[in-house]
Enzyme design. Structure first.
Site, PDB file in Angstrom:
ATOM      1  N   SER A 112       6.157  11.634  -0.518  1.00  0.00           N
ATOM      2  CA  SER A 112       5.541  10.548   0.254  1.00  0.00           C
ATOM      3  C   SER A 112       5.939  10.738   1.710  1.00  0.00           C
ATOM      4  CB  SER A 112       6.027   9.179  -0.220  1.00  0.00           C
ATOM      5  OG  SER A 112       5.620   8.182   0.706  1.00  0.00           O
ATOM      6  N   SER A 114       5.545   8.824   4.355  1.00  0.00           N
ATOM      7  CA  SER A 114       6.242   7.664   4.932  1.00  0.00           C
ATOM      8  C   SER A 114       7.506   7.341   4.143  1.00  0.00           C
ATOM      9  CB  SER A 114       5.314   6.435   4.906  1.00  0.00           C
ATOM     10  OG  SER A 114       5.018   6.096   3.554  1.00  0.00           O
ATOM     11  N   THR A 117       5.407   4.442   0.099  1.00  0.00           N
ATOM     12  CA  THR A 117       4.231   4.188  -0.736  1.00  0.00           C
ATOM     13  C   THR A 117       4.697   3.662  -2.093  1.00  0.00           C
ATOM     14  OG1 THR A 117       2.967   5.827   0.445  1.00  0.00           O
ATOM     15  CG2 THR A 117       2.213   5.302  -1.772  1.00  0.00           C
ATOM     16  N   ARG A 164      -1.957  12.824   6.533  1.00  0.00           N
ATOM     17  CA  ARG A 164      -2.959  13.884   6.342  1.00  0.00           C
ATOM     18  C   ARG A 164      -2.870  14.952   7.433  1.00  0.00           C
ATOM     19  NH1 ARG A 164      -4.971   9.458   8.364  1.00  0.00           N
ATOM     20  NH2 ARG A 164      -6.461   9.411  10.079  1.00  0.00           N
ATOM     21  N   GLU A 252     -11.245   9.684   5.757  1.00  0.00           N
ATOM     22  CA  GLU A 252     -10.195   9.097   6.600  1.00  0.00           C
ATOM     23  C   GLU A 252     -10.409   9.365   8.086  1.00  0.00           C
ATOM     24  OE1 GLU A 252      -6.061   9.048   5.316  1.00  0.00           O
ATOM     25  OE2 GLU A 252      -6.660  10.043   3.469  1.00  0.00           O
ATOM     26  N   HIS A 268     -22.543  20.225 -15.950  1.00  0.00           N
ATOM     27  CA  HIS A 268     -22.669  19.602 -17.268  1.00  0.00           C
ATOM     28  C   HIS A 268     -22.918  18.102 -17.182  1.00  0.00           C
ATOM     29  CE1 HIS A 268     -21.540  23.350 -19.301  1.00  0.00           C
ATOM     30  NE2 HIS A 268     -20.810  23.540 -18.213  1.00  0.00           N
ATOM     31  N   LYS A 364      -2.172  -1.782   1.992  1.00  0.00           N
ATOM     32  CA  LYS A 364      -0.724  -1.636   1.784  1.00  0.00           C
ATOM     33  C   LYS A 364       0.004  -2.915   2.176  1.00  0.00           C
ATOM     34  CE  LYS A 364      -0.215   3.397   2.087  1.00  0.00           C
ATOM     35  NZ  LYS A 364       0.324   4.572   2.778  1.00  0.00           N
TER      36      LYS A 364
HETATM   37  O1  PA5 Z   1      -3.668   9.888   4.755  1.00  0.00           O
HETATM   38  C1  PA5 Z   1      -3.137   8.824   4.559  1.00  0.00           C
HETATM   39  O2  PA5 Z   1      -2.685   8.120   5.473  1.00  0.00           O
HETATM   40  C2  PA5 Z   1      -2.984   8.309   3.146  1.00  0.00           C
HETATM   41  O3  PA5 Z   1      -3.797   9.014   2.251  1.00  0.00           O
HETATM   42  C3  PA5 Z   1      -1.511   8.387   2.729  1.00  0.00           C
HETATM   43  O4  PA5 Z   1      -1.111   9.718   2.600  1.00  0.00           O
HETATM   44  C4  PA5 Z   1      -1.292   7.609   1.446  1.00  0.00           C
HETATM   45  O5  PA5 Z   1      -1.612   6.261   1.644  1.00  0.00           O
HETATM   46  C5  PA5 Z   1       0.141   7.704   0.955  1.00  0.00           C
HETATM   47  O6  PA5 Z   1       1.042   7.419   1.976  1.00  0.00           O
HETATM   48  P1  PA5 Z   1       2.286   8.376   2.174  1.00  0.00           P
HETATM   49  O7  PA5 Z   1       1.680   9.721   2.482  1.00  0.00           O
HETATM   50  O8  PA5 Z   1       3.059   7.834   3.295  1.00  0.00           O
HETATM   51  O9  PA5 Z   1       3.022   8.375   0.873  1.00  0.00           O
END
Ligand code: PA5
Length: 375
Positions: A112, A114, A117, A164, A252, A268, A364
């Protein structure tokens, strides 16, 4: 590339206006994208230092990588690489709980960016309850605190970026941990990533903002997809993971619906969705993510794509993205990187801030107001 004349060519000018880009991208997503090769260099060093300090984990009977969104896709790529060269099953878990087979011989990698999550923190706690050996990859947050509390190895990566835009910091340590515990073969391990960095530098130079649309394939594809709903098709394996990644990046960054599927499964069921598509599909565009090796390794997939293209031809625009590079890792990372650039340019064309994720933050925040972690 198979595509029809693009009706949005006139909007392309914004991509060649560096002042306009600065205004449209106030938080610097394009800057982070351009610096991805350096992030991978840093991530390699962090991964090697981490392994040197922790030592290799014991060989597990299975591996679960648990994470969501931008912190899960690196796990998907690792899973696809293990399927090529490895001998231990790997799954990617995107839920609060782990699957029933998890136990003391299952290595759980909690990823994660951050560290906050809730699904990932909950899955980490579930792994603890089940006695699974664990490793965390995060920039901090609750996950780092839980790891410190439990004496669990935690690979800390630099924070402050969107998850991302941190794929190097998430994918490479995950690969490092898996490659240290499973024999992956030379083409799938850390040295292969190292050997791909020069290729990424070349791609960054080709797709950077200073190169005009007329000489920049990333801008060119973004222009072709402007105002359209992209559908990304890969083949089972790493190109299907990248189809999912491209979809997520369009969602995103460009704030647009996008869809992804993989062959042969698509043939399929979803193929029948194209039967009446000409009545519905005026703004759909299909993008095939292809590997030049497929004609040799998967000739029947190449044939399936040809048939599918004929089925779709009268209903939607179609584009092909061919992975470039000498090695598997170059082609994989290069195609990942191409999608990042194209989606950021798509955001700028649409006039939306690529960094903004208000919808995700809202959700969130609402969940954080509830008691408990949902497990
Ligand atoms: O791209 C994003 O901001 C989200 O897809 C996050 O990756 C997702 O919400 C999970 O958060 P984190 O990557 O902090 O665990």
């Amino acid at each position: 590339m198979i595509h029809h004349a693009n009706p949005h060519a006139n909007v392309a000018q914004v991509l060649d206006n560096l002042d306009a880009i600065r205004v449209l991208d106030p938080h610097g997503m394009l800057d982070l994208t351009e610096r991805f090769p350096d992030q991978c260099r840093d991530a390699l060093q962090i991964s090697r230092d981490f392994l040197a300090a922790q030592g290799a984990p014991a060989r597990p009977s299975s591996i679960i990588i648990t994470g969501l969104g931008g912190s899960a896709i690196g796990g998907d790529l690792v899973r696809a690489l293990v399927e090529i060269g490895g001998d231990v099953p790997v799954i990617v878990n995107r839920d609060y709980r782990l699957p029933g087979f998890a136990g003391p011989n299952t290595l759980v990698i909690a990823s994660s960016y951050s560290g906050n999550t809730e699904e990932t923190v909950s899955a980490y706690e579930h792994a603890r309850d089940l006695g699974c050996p664990r490793i965390c990859i995060t920039s901090g947050g609750e996950l780092a605190r839980h790891a410190a509390r439990d004496g669990v190895p935690c690979c800390i990566v630099p924070g402050g970026r969107p998850p991302r835009a941190s794929t190097g910091y998430l994918f490479i340590p995950t690969l490092a941990v898996v490659a240290a515990s499973v024999d992956l073969g030379a083409q799938c391990g850390l040295n292969a990533v190292d050997a791909s960095l020069g290729h990424l530098d070349e791609l960054a130079a080709e797709w950077r903002r200073e190169n005009p649309v007329s000489d920049n394939p990333a801008k060119e594809l973004a222009v072709a997809l402007h105002g359209r709903i992209p559908i990304f098709y890969g083949a089972q394996g790493w190109t299907s993971v990248l189809a999912l990644r491209w979809k997520g990046q369009f969602n995103e960054n460009a704030k647009v619906h996008a869809f992804a599927n993989a062959l042969p499964e698509q043939n399929h069921n979803e193929i029948l969705g194209w039967t009446r598509a000409s009545q519905q599909s005026s703004i759909w565009s299909v993008v095939y993510l292809r590997d030049p090796q497929e004609t040799e390794d998967q000739p029947r997939i190449a044939r399936r794509i040809a048939v599918l293209q004929a089925v779709i031809a009268s209903s939607a625009e179609q584009h092909e993205v061919w992975a470039a590079g000498d090695s598997l890792m170059e082609r994989l990372l290069g195609t990942l990187y191409y999608g990042d650039f194209v989606s950021v340019y798509a955001a700028l064309l649409a006039g939306v801030d690529p960094t903004d994720i208000a919808g995700i933050d809202l959700l969130k925040g609402e969940m954080a107001n509830l008691n408990g972690n949902g497990r």
